[in-house]
Scaffold this active site. Structure first.
Site, PDB file in Angstrom:
ATOM      1  CG  HIS A  14      -1.919   1.009   1.327  1.00 27.72           C
ATOM      2  ND1 HIS A  14      -3.150   0.875   0.752  1.00 27.72           N
ATOM      3  CD2 HIS A  14      -1.903   2.222   1.932  1.00 27.72           C
ATOM      4  CE1 HIS A  14      -3.857   1.960   0.991  1.00 27.72           C
ATOM      5  NE2 HIS A  14      -3.128   2.798   1.706  1.00 27.72           N
ATOM      6  CG  HIS A  29     -10.975   3.921   2.546  1.00 26.81           C
ATOM      7  ND1 HIS A  29     -11.416   4.440   3.724  1.00 26.81           N
ATOM      8  CD2 HIS A  29      -9.635   3.767   2.701  1.00 26.81           C
ATOM      9  CE1 HIS A  29     -10.389   4.603   4.544  1.00 26.81           C
ATOM     10  NE2 HIS A  29      -9.301   4.205   3.951  1.00 26.81           N
TER      11      HIS A  29
END
Lengths: 739, 234
Positions: free
Chosen positions: A42, A88
């Site tokens: 990430h 998200h």
């Protein structure tokens, strides 16, 4: 996952070895946890970095490209716009309301920390089959509500977006948020700590346990246990965010903010080390000064917490008081947590004693993983399918297409978003192919987000290029010249060579398109691990593109609704039998396969230039690009939004030997439908002729019915009210709101 | 003349209102932080839309206790024009300057869309230059905009001509279909008995420039120009 000295890290044995080599010693637990966050997929892009290099990032108006929190584009007269995209996905899959809301919070901070005011949000959403799945309806409803509650409260309009439904998103819904910022070149701030002795100030929310291991959570696939990981989802607070926006912009106006970074993935660890690394400095951090939400929180937790609504300011030495008075005005909590040093290290102390000392450059130097890529078996098989039989009643097919949730009106979604606040929204959701905002220098900015996972599944290369193409066509349709784009690349587990192949193909498609058109990529994100172990299903490859374009003059702004009785309808571009991944094959026939639309870059470029040329000469009344659902759906949408019918002769549509359903519903790229009047038609057609693209007059605007004939035979005839009913009421009906 | 636009923490239509007054109406206006306790320089006050205090507890209630509201109350009593837009309307109600309550929309969803408003009364300073039954086009954008008042008090509002705006359809018909949020009797805006305090859920500041209107209209301007003319004539 490796258990080491009683803490859990996701680092591999090789990565731990590399960390030891870089440090020249054993890292302690805190350092290990910090490296774990910095080197998560990430934060580090360790799998995707080598592939992303193909994308062109430079352009005449690009001021800052990828690598910072947002891309920056010059829009003239000293003004800039900033653009970024975030997702998200994992958090929204287990807590749709909080996950979607915090997703907006994150992307707003990215725009803000460049020193620009967030002026627009866009949402690209992907869910499972809402007609059949209660779970998908639940996700859809609460994601939209989360965006609505957060975006509306924070005072940033949600001006555009798109929603796609496909079984593959049943558990892994995709929630992408795009944010656009506006500011002046002279006020831009970078996420850098450049000057030793400057103060490091943490502003906003207190640090708590929410969002612990958020980045490592996002770098795994979903399992049955994922629901127990709700603590990895942060808690949204749009009111605090609104205060942070105003306070930050006031602080920047003092001229003493020398660096600014939002705390997102990886919390203080990633934020501070990135600033130190980019500025070529170090930072000494005193943990006892960090304002906390709970007492017994450990140094590791403080360092990796992803609590929301936090910003780090680097303030010029001696001006701390002046800036902090602004935070006081807004009653924002803040603490001076450290100083910039020339050590090149991030040193973490607690009450003066050193707990960790890591070179700042560790963050930027995650060991790259060169992943294997293998073409999946399904790709070759899926291209060959038998043509479905031709339905006898094409009118009912068109009505069904209009009610297909991926095609139907999204007013149920966008009416829940404040799309007007800011008094900039000129072309609003539902009025045109893209939204148009006015800028303070008298020019206009168009913006749109697009994706098409059905095309990308069948053909990741052409499908991905097609998403970018659709975004550009949407900009052109409102009269804008494309300026730049950001991409968000969403795939399954990159450790699976077949998934990684689709990722590589997708980036190659985007790179080839953007190089051919001359459109720079100014930022983006990669999200892997979008699969779930429960159903053993990875998502279809899902790149989402957000593109911006510039409109110099107000009179060039064009909308999609048919305007006047008797006007001509012209189609640009040839229709090909490219039915793979079309809504017609998937929704009407339940068929996944065939040839997905391909792009001829030269034709694409010529067509877009010709449309812009005609718009600028004032020859165009309405424009709509042809995409999901093909020509039939595009015409129906122009009729519905204009409140007027049309009649079209299908034999006039430029094509070679297509069956009627292919002609009506193929999703071939590089096509536009144009409305023009008697006075303009000749000049309009001569522009198209010069551009050497296929075109033809196919019909006329008028009446209260949409009719398709072939020569003299009537194929489709549907009253406007029926078109409207199917298109407008489909999603409310799915959501149990029958009117 | 000079207009005060009050900024509460969480106000978000403050800059929009300032823009319209300065650039569209060509009137002097200032943003005034909610901690101010002196509005003696101003001829009118606007409480703008937004989410003061994040709508915590109940929309508008915390702002109703801000220091500046003492001054707003004084000016209301002295007959100065006080305009509450959206969240500003909620604040006026919570501070007791206007009667009734604003409840959650009947759809239980936030609604952002353009509506038609029928001018019912020109008792308010803000509509005194607009003909009755005129239709005004403006957008709404709210979650708690369903106006409610007890029946006896509603009768009183009618008797005293305090119902200023009602939601209507494009032909001016006031009915259930043209009611976007379930407000009692389609009420969109009311004023006090003196006509100087006016609150409405729709956003006139978003409807004051033709460029921003899907209908090429700028009806919101009429609200502001009524106020401006009143102050000039006063």
């Amino acid at each position: 996952m490796v258990a080491l000295n009683s803490i859990l890290v996701e680092l591999t044995e090789d990565e731990i070895k590399e960390a030891k080599r870089m440090l020249g010693r054993e890292p302690n637990n805190l350092e290990l946890a910090m490296i774990d966050a910095e080197w998560s997929e990430h934060c580090s892009y360790k799998s995707s970095k080598p592939v992303l290099k193909q994308l062109p990032t430079k352009g005449p108006r690009v001021i800052i490209g990828p690598g910072y929190d947002a891309g920056v584009v010059d829009v003239g007269d000293g003004y800039v716009v900033t653009l970024h995209i975030e997702s998200h996905n994992h958090p929204s899959a287990i807590d749709p309301y909080g996950g979607a809301a915090t997703g907006i919070g994150g992307v707003l901070r990215d725009i803000l920390c460049m020193g620009t005011r967030p002026i627009a949000l866009l949402d690209s959403l992907r869910f499972g089959n809402i007609e059949e799945s209660t779970h998908s309806r639940w996700l859809f409803k609460h994601v939209v509500r989360g965006i609505s509650d957060y975006g509306n409260c924070v005072g940033v309009p949600t001006v555009a977006g798109e929603v796609e439904f496909d079984d593959c998103f049943e558990r892994n819904c995709l929630v992408d948020v795009v944010c656009l910022g506006l500011g002046k070149i002279k006020d831009l701030v970078l996420a850098e700590a450049k000057y030793p002795n400057d103060s490091v100030i943490l502003v906003g929310g207190s640090t708590g346990r929410d969002g612990i291991h958020g980045v490592t959570f996002a770098s795994r696939v979903l399992t049955e246990k994922s629901d127990e990981e709700r603590s990895a989802v942060q808690i949204p607070d749009p009111f605090m965010k609104k205060l942070i926006i105003e306070a930050t912009l006031e602080a920047i106006a003092t001229g003493h903010v020398r660096g600014l970074k939002d705390l997102g993935g990886g919390g203080l660890t990633c934020g501070l080390s990135e600033m130190a690394d980019k500025g070529g400095c170090g930072i000494d951090l005193e943990l006892s000064r960090v304002h906390l939400r709970e007492k017994d929180i450990s140094p590791i937790e403080i360092m990796i917490s992803e609590s929301q609504e936090r910003m780090v300011f680097i303030i010029e030495q001696g001006y701390e008081k002046e800036v902090c008075e602004i935070f006081d005005k807004y009653e924002l909590p803040y603490s001076i947590i450290g100083k910039v040093t020339d050590s090149g290290k991030l040193i973490v102390k607690m009450n003066g004693s050193e707990l960790a000392s890591l070179p700042a450059k560790v963050v930027a130097n995650a060991p790259i993983i060169y992943r294997k890529a293998v073409e999946p078996d399904y790709i070759k098989k899926i291209r060959i399918v038998e043509k479905p039989s031709l339905p006898s009643n094409l009118s009912s097919v068109l009505l069904k297409m209009l009610s297909c949730p991926s095609i139907a009106s999204k007013s149920w979604v966008y009416e829940q978003y404040d799309h007007e606040v800011g008094v900039r929204t000129v072309v609003k959701p539902g009025q045109g192919d893209a939204s148009v905002l006015r800028l303070p220098n008298g020019t206009f900015l168009a913006i749109k987000a697009d994706g098409n996972s059905k095309h990308c599944y069948i053909d990741p290369y052409n499908g991905s290029a097609g998403c970018l193409s659709e975004a550009c066509r949407n900009l052109v349709s409102v009269g804008a010249e494309p300026l730049a784009f950001v991409d968000h690349l969403q795939f399954g587990n990159p450790g699976n060579p077949e998934v990684f192949w689709t990722f590589k193909e997708s980036v190659r498609g985007l790179a080839d398109y953007s190089k051919a058109i001359g459109l720079p990529c100014i930022g983006g994100k990669v999200s892997f691990y979008n699969e779930d172990k429960v159903k053993n299903m990875a998502i279809k490859p899902s790149p989402v593109i957000a593109a911006i374009g510039r409109i110099e003059k107000q009179e060039w702004i064009t909308t999609m609704n048919f305007k006047h009785y008797g006007n001509h309808i012209v189609i640009l571009g040839e229709t090909k039998p490219e039915m793979g991944g079309s809504e017609y094959y998937e929704y009407i026939h339940g068929l996944t396969g065939g040839i997905a639309p391909r792009i001829d870059f030269d034709k694409e470029k010529a067509t877009m230039h010709a449309v812009l040329d005609a718009i600028r000469k004032g020859l165009v009344k309405a424009v709509h690009d042809v995409s999901k659902g093909g020509i039939a759906v595009a015409l129906a949408e122009m009729c519905i939004s204009g409140g007027i019918g049309a009649s079209v002769d299908c034999s006039k549509i430029p094509a070679h030997d297509l069956r009627i359903d292919e002609l009506l519903f193929s999703e071939t790229h590089s096509r536009f439908i144009i409305e023009t009047d008697d006075a303009s038609i000749d000049e309009f057609l001569s522009i198209m002729k010069k551009a050497s693209i296929a075109y033809n007059i196919i019909g006329k605007v008028g009446g209260d019915t949409l009719k398709f004939n072939k020569n003299k035979e009537e194929l489709i005839s549907i009253p406007l009210s029926d078109l409207k009913d199917s298109w407008l009421n489909s999603i409310p009906k799915c959501m149990g709101e029958n009117e | 003349m000079k207009v005060a636009i009050i900024q509460f923490p969480g106000s978000n239509c403050d800059f929009d209102t300032l823009h319209v007054l300065n650039k569209v109406m060509n009137v002097k206006a200032n943003l005034v932080w909610h901690k101010s306790d002196d509005l003696r320089d101003y001829d009118a006050v606007i409480l703008p839309g937004g989410f003061s205090y994040g709508d915590r507890l109940r929309a508008g209630i915390i702002a109703a206790y801000s220091p500046v509201m003492k001054e707003v109350r004084r000016m209301a009593k002295d007959g100065y024009p006080i305009l509450g837009i959206c969240n500003g309307f909620q604040i006026l109600i919570e501070s007791g300057l206007l009667p009734g309550a604003l409840l959650r929309n009947s759809s239980l969803k936030f609604i952002c869309k353009w509506v038609n408003l029928s001018v019912i009364s020109n008792k308010a300073i803000f509509t005194h230059k607009i003909k009755k039954n005129n239709l005004l086009r403006m957008p709404i954008a709210h979650n708690e905009g369903r106006y409610f008042i007890e029946e006896d008090d509603l009768k009183e509002l009618y008797k005293r001509d305090q119902i200023v705006l009602k939601y209507a359809d494009e032909y001016g018909k006031i009915n259930g279909r043209s009611n976007p949020n379930g407000s009692i009797d389609n009420i969109a805006g009311i004023c006090n008995d003196e006509g100087n305090v006016f609150g409405l859920m729709p956003h006139p500041e978003r409807a004051s420039e033709k460029l921003l209107s899907p209908f090429d209209s700028d009806d919101g301007k009429m609200i502001f120009s009524s106020m401006i003319e009143y102050v000039k004539e006063r």
